[in-house]
Write a protein that holds these residues in place. Sequence first.
Motif, PDB file in Angstrom:
ATOM      1  N   LEU A  33       3.383   9.711  71.702  1.00  0.00           N
ATOM      2  CA  LEU A  33       4.477  10.011  72.616  1.00  0.00           C
ATOM      3  C   LEU A  33       5.320  11.179  72.106  1.00  0.00           C
ATOM      4  O   LEU A  33       5.287  11.495  70.911  1.00  0.00           O
ATOM      5  CB  LEU A  33       5.362   8.764  72.770  1.00  0.00           C
ATOM      6  CG  LEU A  33       4.701   7.564  73.444  1.00  0.00           C
ATOM      7  CD1 LEU A  33       5.576   6.324  73.294  1.00  0.00           C
ATOM      8  CD2 LEU A  33       4.409   7.850  74.904  1.00  0.00           C
ATOM      9  N   PRO A  34       6.092  11.808  73.000  1.00  0.00           N
ATOM     10  CA  PRO A  34       7.053  12.813  72.533  1.00  0.00           C
ATOM     11  C   PRO A  34       7.985  12.189  71.490  1.00  0.00           C
ATOM     12  O   PRO A  34       8.363  11.018  71.618  1.00  0.00           O
ATOM     13  CB  PRO A  34       7.825  13.186  73.800  1.00  0.00           C
ATOM     14  CG  PRO A  34       6.865  12.887  74.924  1.00  0.00           C
ATOM     15  CD  PRO A  34       6.106  11.668  74.456  1.00  0.00           C
ATOM     16  N   ARG A 128      15.006   8.679  68.902  1.00  0.00           N
ATOM     17  CA  ARG A 128      14.947   9.972  68.204  1.00  0.00           C
ATOM     18  C   ARG A 128      15.339  11.108  69.146  1.00  0.00           C
ATOM     19  O   ARG A 128      16.089  12.013  68.769  1.00  0.00           O
ATOM     20  CB  ARG A 128      13.533  10.238  67.680  1.00  0.00           C
ATOM     21  CG  ARG A 128      13.167   9.446  66.465  1.00  0.00           C
ATOM     22  CD  ARG A 128      11.737   9.782  66.048  1.00  0.00           C
ATOM     23  NE  ARG A 128      11.312   8.959  64.931  1.00  0.00           N
ATOM     24  CZ  ARG A 128      10.070   8.891  64.495  1.00  0.00           C
ATOM     25  NH1 ARG A 128       9.109   9.601  65.075  1.00  0.00           N
ATOM     26  NH2 ARG A 128       9.752   8.124  63.474  1.00  0.00           N
ATOM     27  N   ALA A 129      14.795  11.083  70.355  1.00  0.00           N
ATOM     28  CA  ALA A 129      15.095  12.135  71.330  1.00  0.00           C
ATOM     29  C   ALA A 129      16.583  12.123  71.684  1.00  0.00           C
ATOM     30  O   ALA A 129      17.239  13.166  71.680  1.00  0.00           O
ATOM     31  CB  ALA A 129      14.239  11.957  72.586  1.00  0.00           C
ATOM     32  N   ALA A 130      17.116  10.938  71.957  1.00  0.00           N
ATOM     33  CA  ALA A 130      18.535  10.823  72.319  1.00  0.00           C
ATOM     34  C   ALA A 130      19.423  11.274  71.160  1.00  0.00           C
ATOM     35  O   ALA A 130      20.397  12.012  71.367  1.00  0.00           O
ATOM     36  CB  ALA A 130      18.856   9.393  72.733  1.00  0.00           C
ATOM     37  N   ASP A 131      19.081  10.847  69.935  1.00  0.00           N
ATOM     38  CA  ASP A 131      19.863  11.237  68.754  1.00  0.00           C
ATOM     39  C   ASP A 131      19.840  12.744  68.536  1.00  0.00           C
ATOM     40  O   ASP A 131      20.783  13.310  67.995  1.00  0.00           O
ATOM     41  CB  ASP A 131      19.330  10.541  67.488  1.00  0.00           C
ATOM     42  CG  ASP A 131      19.647   9.047  67.471  1.00  0.00           C
ATOM     43  OD1 ASP A 131      20.416   8.579  68.351  1.00  0.00           O
ATOM     44  OD2 ASP A 131      19.106   8.357  66.589  1.00  0.00           O
ATOM     45  N   SER A 137      14.159  14.122  77.583  1.00  0.00           N
ATOM     46  CA  SER A 137      12.853  13.572  77.184  1.00  0.00           C
ATOM     47  C   SER A 137      12.767  12.052  77.315  1.00  0.00           C
ATOM     48  O   SER A 137      11.663  11.517  77.384  1.00  0.00           O
ATOM     49  CB  SER A 137      12.524  13.957  75.742  1.00  0.00           C
ATOM     50  OG  SER A 137      12.193  15.316  75.674  1.00  0.00           O
ATOM     51  N   VAL A 138      13.897  11.365  77.352  1.00  0.00           N
ATOM     52  CA  VAL A 138      13.856   9.896  77.359  1.00  0.00           C
ATOM     53  C   VAL A 138      13.066   9.351  78.553  1.00  0.00           C
ATOM     54  O   VAL A 138      12.146   8.542  78.358  1.00  0.00           O
ATOM     55  CB  VAL A 138      15.274   9.296  77.251  1.00  0.00           C
ATOM     56  CG1 VAL A 138      15.238   7.781  77.388  1.00  0.00           C
ATOM     57  CG2 VAL A 138      15.910   9.702  75.919  1.00  0.00           C
ATOM     58  N   PRO A 139      13.334   9.779  79.802  1.00  0.00           N
ATOM     59  CA  PRO A 139      12.513   9.255  80.904  1.00  0.00           C
ATOM     60  C   PRO A 139      11.049   9.703  80.828  1.00  0.00           C
ATOM     61  O   PRO A 139      10.159   8.981  81.267  1.00  0.00           O
ATOM     62  CB  PRO A 139      13.188   9.792  82.174  1.00  0.00           C
ATOM     63  CG  PRO A 139      14.139  10.849  81.729  1.00  0.00           C
ATOM     64  CD  PRO A 139      14.438  10.613  80.273  1.00  0.00           C
TER      65      PRO A 139
END
Length: 160
Positions: A33-34, A128-131, A137-139
């Motif tokens: 995943l990303p 990680r993406a949110a941080d 990227s979350v959705p």
Amino acid sequence: GTSGHSGNLVHVEGSSPSPHSVPSQELVILRGLPASGKTTWAKAQGVPIVTPDSIRLAIHGQRFVDRAEPLVWATAKIMVRALFLAGHHTVILDATNTTRKRRDEWQSKEWRTVFKLIDTLAGVCSKRAADAGDTESVPVIERMFQQYEPLGFDEVLEGM
């Protein structure tokens, strides 16, 4: 931390080819995943990396433009071929490769294709993406997790 599988090598099509029929060059297809740690792993290997995300930025300066995707993937394939022609024995494709259709596009008689699983939980990737301030990227991570297709028995795991 990120855990990767280091499963056994399996010959494609279940045969035992003679050493002369196996291409000497190896394309390592990352699958994850990303924000799973693919790029971090790839950079640590010390071999050339082809990254569609970088190709997108070079072509149009954005993370994703649907109509440009055929050009992005054609460019990635040309880059892989060019790196092998330049004498590299191993090249890494740093992309999510979550679907069988996407992975099958990289099978070739020109090189041996193996897969490296970067098996990080979707919740960890999203955090990680949110941080990192990448809420966009979350959705995408959630959608890719939903469409994630496991490797088939005929898809080779690499031993790195």
